[in-house]
Enzyme design. Structure first.
Site, PDB file in Angstrom:
ATOM      1  N   LYS A 124       0.840  -1.193   0.000  1.00  0.00           N
ATOM      2  CA  LYS A 124       0.000   0.000   0.000  1.00  0.00           C
ATOM      3  C   LYS A 124       0.877   1.246   0.000  1.00  0.00           C
ATOM      4  O   LYS A 124       1.831   1.351   0.794  1.00  0.00           O
ATOM      5  CB  LYS A 124      -0.907   0.014   1.233  1.00  0.00           C
ATOM      6  CG  LYS A 124      -2.002  -1.034   1.211  1.00  0.00           C
ATOM      7  CD  LYS A 124      -3.070  -0.708   0.183  1.00  0.00           C
ATOM      8  CE  LYS A 124      -4.219  -1.700   0.244  1.00  0.00           C
ATOM      9  NZ  LYS A 124      -5.300  -1.351  -0.701  1.00  0.00           N
ATOM     10  N   LYS A 235     -13.592  -8.268  -6.911  1.00  0.00           N
ATOM     11  CA  LYS A 235     -13.929  -8.511  -5.514  1.00  0.00           C
ATOM     12  C   LYS A 235     -15.385  -8.957  -5.458  1.00  0.00           C
ATOM     13  O   LYS A 235     -16.275  -8.282  -5.978  1.00  0.00           O
ATOM     14  CB  LYS A 235     -13.706  -7.242  -4.682  1.00  0.00           C
ATOM     15  CG  LYS A 235     -12.237  -6.805  -4.681  1.00  0.00           C
ATOM     16  CD  LYS A 235     -11.995  -5.559  -3.853  1.00  0.00           C
ATOM     17  CE  LYS A 235     -10.512  -5.206  -3.831  1.00  0.00           C
ATOM     18  NZ  LYS A 235     -10.211  -4.006  -3.034  1.00  0.00           N
TER      19      LYS A 235
END
Length: 357
Positions: A124, A235
């Site tokens: 990230k 997702k």
């Protein structure tokens, strides 16, 4: 895990008619609350709903900044997972990556070492909206450690969560690609900009492959990402279920990565079933994120381990989670949170049944 999850049942008999109509064969709804090991994407805990039907458990945990329309897709997914038979698997296990939050380098090392066999890391970056020296150091450190452990199999990808504009993204990806030089540069950069047109422009400015996440799962038309990305991130819950994801994969015709929405093991299990059913699976999936939870809703969390194939999650383990029981030892969810999720369930259900009324 030393921390216990919080679980509280929702009495379905007291729910409004539109909720009971929509849930159909769902026979149990539970509100859950679990803490994270570290702040991730601005949150320190996960809350949501778990639904059980004849096919096991499904998870509905939209983030709190999502309105009823967007959140309702998560409810559709949970109902599908709980009541409909899943797709036939094409493979018995799926490779997974290690996720590196915005943490100090010693914690990066610990996370990689605790997830042996995960040859790919997703790092990230731009947590504060800009690229800084800590991001570059984290990518460099991750790449060097993975290269030392896994040699030519090591891969590093980054996720900026749509933090940048076009020029800013192009410059940042150049620096991050250089930071990952010990593994041959970045495998790809996930959602460096918010919009599809921006992704197209960034893709034209950099040699780093681009993956689309929010431009698929939060878009009214996810197929618009076809010409803006090299990789599709799918997702299950945000797209409305496994069947919808398989349709998107077929229509996009892009290499696909299945990732989590910071799910518990229930949601991760659905992701594993999707990944196992894809026509092709060229990349490690972001489904080992149960390691980000300080507690889980089941007693045997879905995590890659040395006891099975390191760096992989199996379909059998995923199905066992969805067909099994919730954690035996759990605390109660505060009544105010149960009330909040009950109201949210009502709103999501009303959004879905309104066109039928």
């Amino acid at each position: 895990m030393s921390v216990r999850p919080r679980l509280s049942a929702v009495p379905l008999g007291s729910e409004p008619a539109h909720v009971r109509q929509l849930l159909g064969d769902v026979d149990e709804v539970v509100v859950y609350q679990v803490p994270l090991t570290t702040r991730f994407r601005g949150v320190t805990q996960r809350q949501g709903l778990l639904l059980r039907g004849k096919n096991g458990w499904g998870e509905c945990a939209p983030f709190w900044d999502y309105g009823p329309s967007e959140s309702s897709r998560w409810l559709e997914s949970a109902i599908e997972c709980a009541t409909a038979e899943g797709p036939a698997p094409r493979r018995g296990e799926v490779p997974v990556n290690v996720t590196i939050p915005v943490v100090p380098l010693p914690q990066v090392k610990a996370r990689i070492e605790r997830q042996p066999g995960c040859t790919t890391a997703k790092v990230k970056v731009a947590d504060r909206g800009v690229l800084d020296e800590h991001d570059l150091a984290r990518v460099t450190f991750t790449a060097e450690l993975l290269a030392e452990l896994y040699g030519e199999r090591a891969r590093v990808r980054v996720d900026a969560n749509a933090a940048w504009g076009v020029d800013e993204a192009a410059a940042a990806l150049g620096a991050l690609d250089e930071a990952a030089r010990s593994v041959g540069g970045l495998e790809y950069a996930e959602q460096p900009c918010a919009g599809v047109e921006e992704l197209k422009r960034v893709r034209a400015k950099t040699g780093v492959p681009i993956a689309a996440d929010e431009s698929i799962r939060r878009a009214e038309d996810p197929l618009l990402a076809r010409d803006a990305a090299d990789v599709a991130v799918l997702k299950v819950a945000p797209l409305g279920g496994i069947k919808r994801c398989l349709w998107v994969e077929r229509e996009l015709k892009l290499p696909t990565v299945v990732s989590s929405a910071l799910d518990t093991s229930i949601g991760l299990a659905a992701g594993v079933e999707l990944a196992a059913a894809l026509g092709r699976l060229d990349y490690a999936c972001g489904l080992n994120t149960g390691s980000l939870l300080a507690a889980d809703v089941v007693d045997d969390p879905l995590l890659s381990s040395a006891e099975q194939t390191p760096g992989y999650l199996s379909v059998d383990s995923a199905r066992a989670v969805r067909l099994g029981e919730l954690a035996v030892h759990a605390d109660r969810v505060p009544s105010s949170i149960v009330e909040d999720w009950t109201k949210r369930l009502d709103a999501m259900a009303l959004h879905l049944v309104a066109p039928l009324g």
